[in-house]
Design a protein around this motif. Structure first.
Motif, mmCIF file in Angstrom:
data_model
loop_
_atom_site.group_PDB
_atom_site.id
_atom_site.type_symbol
_atom_site.label_atom_id
_atom_site.label_comp_id
_atom_site.label_asym_id
_atom_site.label_seq_id
_atom_site.Cartn_x
_atom_site.Cartn_y
_atom_site.Cartn_z
ATOM 1 N N ILE A 39 0.844 -1.204 0.000
ATOM 2 C CA ILE A 39 0.000 0.000 0.000
ATOM 3 C C ILE A 39 0.876 1.249 0.000
ATOM 4 O O ILE A 39 0.640 2.183 -0.770
ATOM 5 C CB ILE A 39 -0.962 -0.018 1.208
ATOM 6 N N ALA A 40 1.915 1.260 0.814
ATOM 7 C CA ALA A 40 2.811 2.419 0.880
ATOM 8 C C ALA A 40 3.552 2.611 -0.440
ATOM 9 O O ALA A 40 3.737 3.741 -0.900
ATOM 10 C CB ALA A 40 3.799 2.248 2.029
ATOM 11 N N ALA A 41 3.959 1.512 -1.078
ATOM 12 C CA ALA A 41 4.692 1.601 -2.346
ATOM 13 C C ALA A 41 3.835 2.209 -3.450
ATOM 14 O O ALA A 41 4.355 2.817 -4.382
ATOM 15 C CB ALA A 41 5.181 0.218 -2.757
ATOM 16 N N LYS A 42 2.532 2.046 -3.336
ATOM 17 C CA LYS A 42 1.627 2.605 -4.342
ATOM 18 C C LYS A 42 1.224 4.039 -4.013
ATOM 19 O O LYS A 42 0.429 4.643 -4.718
ATOM 20 C CB LYS A 42 0.400 1.720 -4.488
ATOM 21 N N GLY A 43 1.755 4.585 -2.918
ATOM 22 C CA GLY A 43 1.499 5.978 -2.585
ATOM 23 C C GLY A 43 0.271 6.209 -1.728
ATOM 24 O O GLY A 43 -0.124 7.346 -1.515
ATOM 25 N N TYR A 44 -0.324 5.142 -1.195
ATOM 26 C CA TYR A 44 -1.488 5.299 -0.335
ATOM 27 C C TYR A 44 -1.038 5.628 1.077
ATOM 28 O O TYR A 44 0.047 5.232 1.510
ATOM 29 C CB TYR A 44 -2.319 4.014 -0.301
ATOM 30 N N ALA A 45 -1.876 6.340 1.791
ATOM 31 C CA ALA A 45 -1.604 6.627 3.194
ATOM 32 C C ALA A 45 -1.872 5.369 4.012
ATOM 33 O O ALA A 45 -2.525 4.429 3.544
ATOM 34 C CB ALA A 45 -2.498 7.772 3.677
ATOM 35 N N ALA A 46 -1.365 5.343 5.241
ATOM 36 C CA ALA A 46 -1.540 4.173 6.105
ATOM 37 C C ALA A 46 -3.014 3.852 6.337
ATOM 38 O O ALA A 46 -3.378 2.692 6.517
ATOM 39 C CB ALA A 46 -0.836 4.400 7.440
ATOM 40 N N ASN A 47 -3.872 4.880 6.297
ATOM 41 C CA ASN A 47 -5.300 4.635 6.503
ATOM 42 C C ASN A 47 -6.004 4.188 5.226
ATOM 43 O O ASN A 47 -7.218 4.007 5.200
ATOM 44 C CB ASN A 47 -5.985 5.870 7.088
#
Length: 112
Positions: A39-47
Motif C-alpha cells: 500500500i505504501a509503495a503505491k502511494g497510499y496513506a496508512a489509513n
C-alpha cells in the motif's frame, strides 16, 4: 476466446476475495506487513486513502516524462485512424465496426 478471458477474470476475482494469510501460506503478521508495504509503495496513506490523482487526460499527460510523451506520440503517429474525422455515429455503417473496434484496440494497447 471470450469465455476463456471471462473465466480467467472470474478466477482472479475469486482469488483476490479469498486471499489471506492462510491461502497465501504466510503468518498473519507477515501478511499485514506485506500488505502495508504494498500500500505504501503505491502511494497510499496508512489509513488507505488514495493520493490525489490526475482526473483529466490533460492532467495525466502532464504526469508523463518528456521521453514517455515522445514515445507515445511516435506510436500514435503510426495509427491509421480511419474514423478520426467521423462527426456522428450516423455516418458509420455496420461493416465499419470491425475496423473501428480494431482502431480502439490499437489505441488501448498504446495506453497500457
Amino acid at each position: 476466446e471470450d469465455a476463456y478471458f471471462l473465466t480467467a477474470l472470474q478466477s482472479a476475482v475469486a482469488f483476490v476475495k479469498d486471499a489471506g494469510p492462510k491461502v497465501l501460506d504466510v503468518s498473519e503478521e507477515e501478511f499485514k506487513q506485506l500488505c502495508a508495504e504494498s500500500i505504501a509503495a503505491k502511494g497510499y496513506a496508512a489509513n488507505g486513502t488514495k493520493p490525489a490523482e490526475a482526473v483529466t487526460a490533460a492532467e495525466k499527460g502532464l504526469e508523463l516524462s518528456a521521453d514517455v510523451r515522445k514515445v507515445l506520440a511516435e506510436r500514435i503517429s503510426t495509427l491509421r485512424l480511419q474514423f478520426e474525422g467521423i462527426q456522428s455515429v450516423r455516418h458509420l455503417r455496420v461493416g465499419d465496426l470491425p475496423q473501428l473496434l480494431e482502431e480502439y484496440r490499437e489505441m488501448a494497447a498504446i495506453l497500457k
